[in-house]
Design an enzyme around this catalytic site. Structure first.
Site, short mmCIF file in Angstrom:
data_model
loop_
_atom_site.label_atom_id
_atom_site.label_comp_id
_atom_site.label_asym_id
_atom_site.label_seq_id
_atom_site.Cartn_x
_atom_site.Cartn_y
_atom_site.Cartn_z
N PRO A 9 -5.64 -20.38 -1.87
CA PRO A 9 -5.77 -20.87 -3.24
C PRO A 9 -7.20 -20.96 -3.75
O PRO A 9 -8.11 -21.32 -3.01
CB PRO A 9 -5.14 -22.28 -3.17
CG PRO A 9 -5.11 -22.63 -1.74
CD PRO A 9 -4.96 -21.34 -0.99
N ASN A 10 -7.33 -20.60 -5.01
CA ASN A 10 -8.57 -20.68 -5.79
C ASN A 10 -9.58 -19.59 -5.42
O ASN A 10 -10.61 -19.48 -6.10
CB ASN A 10 -9.22 -22.07 -5.67
CG ASN A 10 -8.29 -23.16 -6.17
OD1 ASN A 10 -7.84 -23.09 -7.32
ND2 ASN A 10 -7.96 -24.12 -5.33
N ARG A 17 -15.99 -19.72 -9.72
CA ARG A 17 -15.75 -21.04 -9.14
C ARG A 17 -17.00 -21.55 -8.40
O ARG A 17 -17.47 -20.89 -7.46
CB ARG A 17 -14.61 -20.88 -8.14
CG ARG A 17 -14.33 -22.09 -7.32
CD ARG A 17 -13.42 -21.73 -6.15
NE ARG A 17 -13.05 -22.94 -5.44
CZ ARG A 17 -12.51 -22.97 -4.23
NH1 ARG A 17 -12.26 -21.85 -3.60
NH2 ARG A 17 -12.22 -24.10 -3.66
N TYR A 22 -19.93 -21.02 -3.56
CA TYR A 22 -19.20 -19.80 -3.18
C TYR A 22 -19.84 -18.50 -3.65
O TYR A 22 -19.33 -17.42 -3.36
CB TYR A 22 -17.76 -19.89 -3.69
CG TYR A 22 -16.99 -21.07 -3.12
CD1 TYR A 22 -16.65 -21.09 -1.77
CD2 TYR A 22 -16.64 -22.16 -3.90
CE1 TYR A 22 -15.96 -22.16 -1.22
CE2 TYR A 22 -15.95 -23.24 -3.37
CZ TYR A 22 -15.61 -23.24 -2.03
OH TYR A 22 -14.94 -24.30 -1.49
N ASN A 71 -8.62 -16.52 5.16
CA ASN A 71 -9.26 -17.69 4.56
C ASN A 71 -8.17 -18.44 3.82
O ASN A 71 -7.81 -18.09 2.68
CB ASN A 71 -10.38 -17.27 3.60
CG ASN A 71 -11.15 -18.48 3.08
OD1 ASN A 71 -10.69 -19.61 3.20
ND2 ASN A 71 -12.31 -18.23 2.49
N ALA A 74 -8.06 -24.34 0.91
CA ALA A 74 -7.72 -25.75 1.11
C ALA A 74 -6.54 -25.95 2.06
O ALA A 74 -6.44 -26.98 2.73
CB ALA A 74 -7.44 -26.40 -0.24
N GLU A 95 -10.25 -16.86 11.48
CA GLU A 95 -10.35 -17.80 10.35
C GLU A 95 -11.72 -17.63 9.71
O GLU A 95 -12.74 -17.65 10.40
CB GLU A 95 -10.18 -19.23 10.88
CG GLU A 95 -10.31 -20.30 9.82
CD GLU A 95 -10.32 -21.71 10.41
OE1 GLU A 95 -10.75 -21.88 11.57
OE2 GLU A 95 -9.92 -22.64 9.71
N HIS A 97 -14.35 -18.86 6.52
CA HIS A 97 -14.71 -19.73 5.38
C HIS A 97 -16.04 -19.27 4.83
O HIS A 97 -16.98 -19.02 5.59
CB HIS A 97 -14.79 -21.20 5.80
CG HIS A 97 -13.47 -21.70 6.28
ND1 HIS A 97 -12.42 -21.94 5.42
CD2 HIS A 97 -13.02 -21.94 7.54
CE1 HIS A 97 -11.38 -22.31 6.14
NE2 HIS A 97 -11.71 -22.33 7.43
N ARG A 104 -19.63 -30.18 4.91
CA ARG A 104 -19.12 -30.63 3.60
C ARG A 104 -18.37 -31.96 3.76
O ARG A 104 -18.70 -32.75 4.61
CB ARG A 104 -18.27 -29.52 2.99
CG ARG A 104 -19.09 -28.24 2.73
CD ARG A 104 -18.29 -27.16 2.04
NE ARG A 104 -17.86 -27.60 0.71
CZ ARG A 104 -16.99 -26.94 -0.05
NH1 ARG A 104 -16.46 -25.81 0.39
NH2 ARG A 104 -16.64 -27.40 -1.24
#
Ligand code: DQA
Length: 137
Positions: A9-10, A17, A22, A71, A74, A95, A97, A104
């Protein structure tokens, strides 16, 4: 070689964004460059904002592709279903990111996916996808 990139998502909003976190590049632009640089690799791309669609795509690619770069965004921090899908499939998953999730908010420290993956690349920006691809190569 067949590699699947699956974004959660996103991540369709990359470039717009929170560019301070990012970056300013769209994923489509990045992907075009990646495909040009590695023409010998079939790189399939799927993005969804819907958890179940990510599970379905993992199942679709997970028995015939050579590697998955995932990825889950969330959903990394919340999704038992995506973690279970990674465990269920045969194709190895890395995975990814873009941001450094270790640096964070505290809720981003937990990944329900990491332990089921061959490894995690975090904090190296979009370059992380290329580094994951090189691992599979
Ligand atoms: C992300 C990190 C996640 O915590 C976040 O929810 C995202 C993107 C990353 O690529 O840095 O949406 O997966």
């Amino acid at each position: 070689m067949k590699i699947a990139i699956i974004n959660g998502p996103n991540l369709n909003l990359l470039g717009i964004r929170e560019p301070g976190i990012y970056g300013r590049q769209t994923f489509e632009d990045f992907l075009k460059g990646l495909r040009e640089k590695y023409p010998e690799v079939q790189i399939d791309y799927f993005q969804s904002n819907v958890e179940g669609e990510l599970v379905t795509e993992l199942q679709r690619v997970g028995f015939s592709y050579d590697g998955v770069l995932l990825n889950a965004a969330a959903y990394t921090h919340t999704s038992v279903a995506i973690g279970d899908a990674v465990s269920a499939i045969k194709t190895p998953v890395i995975e990814i990111h873009i941001s450094n999730i270790a640096a964070r908010e505290e809720y981003r420290l937990r990944s329900l996916i990491a332990s089921k993956c061959v490894g995690t690349i975090t904090g190296l920006g979009l370059k992380g996808y290329e580094l994951g691809l090189l691992y599979f190569l």
